[in-house]
Design a protein around this motif. Sequence first.
Motif, mmCIF file in Angstrom:
data_model
loop_
_atom_site.group_PDB
_atom_site.id
_atom_site.type_symbol
_atom_site.label_atom_id
_atom_site.label_comp_id
_atom_site.label_asym_id
_atom_site.label_seq_id
_atom_site.Cartn_x
_atom_site.Cartn_y
_atom_site.Cartn_z
ATOM 1 N N SER A 165 0.837 -1.215 0.000
ATOM 2 C CA SER A 165 0.000 0.000 0.000
ATOM 3 C C SER A 165 0.859 1.247 0.000
ATOM 4 O O SER A 165 0.596 2.203 -0.747
ATOM 5 C CB SER A 165 -0.878 0.057 1.252
ATOM 6 N N VAL B 137 -6.988 1.374 -0.942
ATOM 7 C CA VAL B 137 -7.910 0.789 0.037
ATOM 8 C C VAL B 137 -7.525 -0.672 0.244
ATOM 9 O O VAL B 137 -7.339 -1.400 -0.735
ATOM 10 C CB VAL B 137 -9.373 0.802 -0.448
ATOM 11 N N HIS C 255 -9.014 -2.125 8.728
ATOM 12 C CA HIS C 255 -9.097 -1.953 7.271
ATOM 13 C C HIS C 255 -10.229 -2.813 6.740
ATOM 14 O O HIS C 255 -10.347 -3.956 7.158
ATOM 15 C CB HIS C 255 -7.797 -2.395 6.579
ATOM 16 N N PRO C 256 -11.060 -2.336 5.852
ATOM 17 C CA PRO C 256 -11.001 -1.081 5.096
ATOM 18 C C PRO C 256 -11.396 0.162 5.894
ATOM 19 O O PRO C 256 -11.217 1.264 5.375
ATOM 20 C CB PRO C 256 -11.992 -1.311 3.951
#
Lengths: 443, 443
Positions: free
Chosen positions: A284, A295, B324-325
């Motif tokens: 990421s 995301v 996450h998300p």
Amino acid sequence: MFIKNRGELMRFSGASLLVEALEAALEAADPYRAVLRHVKRVGDEVEVAGRRYFLSGAVHVMGFGKASLKMTQAVVDVLGDAVAGGVVISPVGGGRVGPVEVLRGDHPIPGEDTLRASQRLLQYLESVGPEDLLFVLISGGGSALFEAPEEGVSLRDVAWLTGELMKRGADIVELNAVRKRLSRVKGGKLLRLIKTRRVVSLIMSDVVGDRLDTIASGPTAPDETARKHAVAVLRRYGLWEEMPPDLRSAVLRSPDTVKPGDPHLERVHNVVVASNLQSLLAASQHLADRGYNVVILSAALEGEAREVGRVLASAAKSAAWFGHPAKPPAALLAGGETVVRVRGRGVGGRNQELCLSFAVAARSLPVSAACMGTDGVDGNSPAAGALVDGYTAEEAEKAGLNPLEHLDNNDSHTLFHKLGRAIYTGPTGTNVNDIFIALVYKT
Amino acid sequence: MFIKNRGELMRFSGASLLVEALEAALEAADPYRAVLRHVKRVGDEVEVAGRRYFLSGAVHVMGFGKASLKMTQAVVDVLGDAVAGGVVISPVGGGRVGPVEVLRGDHPIPGEDTLRASQRLLQYLESVGPEDLLFVLISGGGSALFEAPEEGVSLRDVAWLTGELMKRGADIVELNAVRKRLSRVKGGKLLRLIKTRRVVSLIMSDVVGDRLDTIASGPTAPDETARKHAVAVLRRYGLWEEMPPDLRSAVLRSPDTVKPGDPHLERVHNVVVASNLQSLLAASQHLADRGYNVVILSAALEGEAREVGRVLASAAKSAAWFGHPAKPPAALLAGGETVVRVRGRGVGGRNQELCLSFAVAARSLPVSAACMGTDGVDGNSPAAGALVDGYTAEEAEKAGLNPLEHLDNNDSHTLFHKLGRAIYTGPTGTNVNDIFIALVYKT
């Protein structure tokens, strides 16, 4: 670096950034680098994930798992002479890393080698003094490589029960609920055999969700399961009645595991040094630095690979059409471990099936994507994963390959190999499950 | 308001907020409110999605689709006396809305009623002058409710081809590629029959992805498909050779559809007044206002319902475990349309199956979730969807219901009805596909 055919992959759209991001993920999962990232020497002290330990007493290393060798090498490289000795167990074994003995154990079913190595390890542990610093290096496969059965239980019993439960479809949590009763070291019980109050466990997570009580059966972690859970599992799979009576009674009178709140837990600092999430975060970061809106859809992905591929494609479509979950240029990541219900006779694996299904569903979309197993081995194929884009389905058809037939025949690798789209790493010596990345471009 | 058993649902954890969010989504999908949201009268002008039109000439209304009545009512309520007249076609028909005639058409296969109503509509259109303002109200079902075949093509031909293509598994894009050749109004061709340059199309999207060329076969939208695509589709499903020769030649010499860049397109302002995304955004706003960290995972969801449920559960797990998300309190939303491969003989639908599968996979998670069809009808059940949480699987088991058996038997509704967890709305008179919402709590 990690990906052997990176040069050949470069002719595909998006390949360069995807390969870089995958390598960032693999680098984060590399046992040697993972330990180096978390363990720093600062003068007379060693800092581990925010806590400092004086290097006053001797430093010892014990460990078990497929990554033992590389993890040990990293600890020895960081601490040098401070390491007095130790014993670690690995599937290879033989020799030493600095002053640390490396012994061979059995995997995936524990046998004589595991028993012998584990006895040697426990014997070494007796020499660790109450003020010494002890590193426990835990990685995937540790459950089988390190085992000391409870009194009245033979290793043969453990192996038989483990094998039967696996055959009958028990999952890792169920398997561990039983194994922890039969073992003197699992379920936090290892802590009772350790005299020092300065224990640092460095843990490579190969379990989706990173549950410390599950990775290598949690030798230094609190256990939430109890005897009754083990009995329930054995009944569920029809083993309770089949078991020899003395094994049944061994389960019933097994000493309790270490429960949350147990003072033994204050001795140990459990640090996850590599995990699926950490690898996703590394990838990421690489993509965010290059302007992508990132995301992480899930770091606990599960389900049938080809269906998961369709759902991930629907997220990519949604990003392309609607700017949700992220506006293009968007990077959608996911990690975990899918499954494949094998119905065909082809060559492939869950990562390549996911990619192929994604490619079919994402036809004509301005997207490229990759999926790979961080262990470098996808199913029965020699590849780790594959790289696709919105034109891959058409590309396959033009080459005379029918993507749906290859999916139905579990033959994803054959297709990707022919298109030059398979990703090859060879076995990586680590495992933080699977990584998926989709890049959705601005149009 | 929309949910009839909201009072009974309130005893479940998380129900209050989920029900509010679902109702926000349903409100956004309501045809009457959707038109009101996009069409405002400002003195002598009417403002539609940022563009203003003087109410100088007469205002006419034409329309076709299942939401025709409610949409017409909204236009008449906003513009009052300014509306001179019009013709709309709906599955019910009969009577008038203000000065607008409402005629009955056939759905899902066009028949004599559709033909008659469409002829009347086209006749009315001739009375619309070049300076008049024409509202075209388009909603789901419009393809069958409004049809005027090309010369040499009979409605019987259209009905037969449509029926055969559906039976043989053609998707909506393939179906439309063929229908557009046989029609004088689809594929943008309606614009050629309109004299005024002031056309506003208000569109309710019941198609995942909101493609204007697909909703009701895009009578006022540009068409990207060509004759060769229609022929390819007919060949693909083995119909090209089976067709009567004169029908085949009608396809081959059909006038071209309106292509992107065609000057006719300058006359029309196509405005999507309701869509899955708009409903997701309405629910998101409600949840964000209450402190939830909201992510729309996809507004183009597809796949086998029970597998999609597992993937959505994996996202909820990931939020709970890893942030996450989104960090808890998190709201994860998704919309689209899943499918169910029917293997059992139970009562249920894709939304309830998705919920049940989610409940099984999200066992013990601090989460509650709901999934519903915005049309209010889920599969062969009388419910629209269901509401679940991390304890629903256990709740079912305690009530003697096996969630996996109910899944395998496509019997999700029976289980949810018994637990009082089914959501009932009755037919809502709208359709923007399905809405899923999961709330992940802080622990």
